[in-house]
Design a protein around this motif. Structure first.
Motif, PDB file in Angstrom:
ATOM      1  N   ARG A  96       0.849  -1.197   0.000  1.00 26.66           N
ATOM      2  CA  ARG A  96       0.000   0.000   0.000  1.00 26.66           C
ATOM      3  C   ARG A  96       0.883   1.245   0.000  1.00 26.66           C
ATOM      4  O   ARG A  96       0.615   2.221  -0.699  1.00 26.66           O
ATOM      5  CB  ARG A  96      -0.926   0.004   1.204  1.00 26.66           C
ATOM      6  CG  ARG A  96      -1.773   1.246   1.225  1.00 26.66           C
ATOM      7  CD  ARG A  96      -2.744   1.272   2.351  1.00 26.66           C
ATOM      8  NE  ARG A  96      -3.435   2.550   2.323  1.00 26.66           N
ATOM      9  CZ  ARG A  96      -4.431   2.835   3.104  1.00 26.66           C
ATOM     10  NH1 ARG A  96      -4.881   1.951   3.955  1.00 26.66           N
ATOM     11  NH2 ARG A  96      -4.994   4.021   3.039  1.00 26.66           N
ATOM     12  N   GLY A  97       1.958   1.214   0.807  1.00 28.62           N
ATOM     13  CA  GLY A  97       2.902   2.330   0.830  1.00 28.62           C
ATOM     14  C   GLY A  97       3.561   2.546  -0.526  1.00 28.62           C
ATOM     15  O   GLY A  97       3.765   3.686  -0.951  1.00 28.62           O
ATOM     16  N   ILE A  98       3.891   1.456  -1.230  1.00 29.82           N
ATOM     17  CA  ILE A  98       4.482   1.572  -2.575  1.00 29.82           C
ATOM     18  C   ILE A  98       3.509   2.303  -3.488  1.00 29.82           C
ATOM     19  O   ILE A  98       3.874   3.236  -4.209  1.00 29.82           O
ATOM     20  CB  ILE A  98       4.835   0.181  -3.150  1.00 29.82           C
ATOM     21  CG1 ILE A  98       5.982  -0.464  -2.375  1.00 29.82           C
ATOM     22  CG2 ILE A  98       5.131   0.259  -4.638  1.00 29.82           C
ATOM     23  CD1 ILE A  98       7.350   0.131  -2.609  1.00 29.82           C
ATOM     24  N   VAL A  99       2.254   1.891  -3.456  1.00 29.86           N
ATOM     25  CA  VAL A  99       1.236   2.525  -4.301  1.00 29.86           C
ATOM     26  C   VAL A  99       1.038   3.984  -3.901  1.00 29.86           C
ATOM     27  O   VAL A  99       0.978   4.885  -4.748  1.00 29.86           O
ATOM     28  CB  VAL A  99      -0.093   1.741  -4.227  1.00 29.86           C
ATOM     29  CG1 VAL A  99      -1.226   2.501  -4.901  1.00 29.86           C
ATOM     30  CG2 VAL A  99       0.082   0.363  -4.863  1.00 29.86           C
ATOM     31  N   ASP A 100       0.962   4.245  -2.594  1.00 33.33           N
ATOM     32  CA  ASP A 100       0.709   5.607  -2.109  1.00 33.33           C
ATOM     33  C   ASP A 100       1.852   6.574  -2.404  1.00 33.33           C
ATOM     34  O   ASP A 100       1.630   7.779  -2.526  1.00 33.33           O
ATOM     35  CB  ASP A 100       0.450   5.604  -0.596  1.00 33.33           C
ATOM     36  CG  ASP A 100      -0.894   4.995  -0.242  1.00 33.33           C
ATOM     37  OD1 ASP A 100      -1.744   4.825  -1.131  1.00 33.33           O
ATOM     38  OD2 ASP A 100      -1.095   4.670   0.948  1.00 33.33           O
TER      39      ASP A 100
END
Length: 135
Positions: A96-100
């Motif tokens: 999720r952090g990668i996407v965000d």
């Protein structure tokens, strides 16, 4: 996925209390992986998951072309209870952090262009060193 069924973690391995995630340097820099981890580090720590570090593999010898290498991020569950569910959740949180934190298409293209210039400069330096040794 039903409760108790193992989660599919295609870019990671969970062994015991350790989660090792792998990213390709063709797609992600160490900086982008660490930025994604930093975004949710407080949440991971509340789950008892500690970030142990990030590294890249060092290729053996020179390569005639750019070869992507793995960027690895390692985590350990230091909390009480079963580590696997916490590490599976950590896997989801990191992605999720990668996407965000992933840059826009324009920013990503510019960064890739800058990286290509860096690789080209390294190749020029290597060629110059080889030529100087041949003289």
């Amino acid at each position: 996925m039903t409760r108790g069924e193992p989660m599919n973690t295609p870019y990671a391995q969970i062994e015991g209390r350790t989660l090792q995630m792998s990213f390709s340097s063709a797609d992600f820099s160490v900086a982008s992986v660490v930025a994604a981890i930093r975004l949710h580090l407080d949440m991971l720590e509340e789950m008892g998951v500690v970030f142990l570090g990030c590294n890249t593999e060092v290729p053996l010898g020179p390569s005639p072309v750019f070869r992507p290498v793995d960027v690895k991020a390692i985590f350990e569950h230091c909390g009480s209870g079963d580590a696997k569910p916490a590490l599976e959740r950590a896997y989801q949180i990191i992605w999720r952090g990668i996407v965000d934190t992933f840059p826009s298409e324009r920013e990503w293209a510019e960064a890739k262009g800058d990286f290509a210039k860096f690789i080209s400069a390294q190749a020029d330096l290597l060629r110059a060193r080889v030529e100087s040794l041949q003289e």
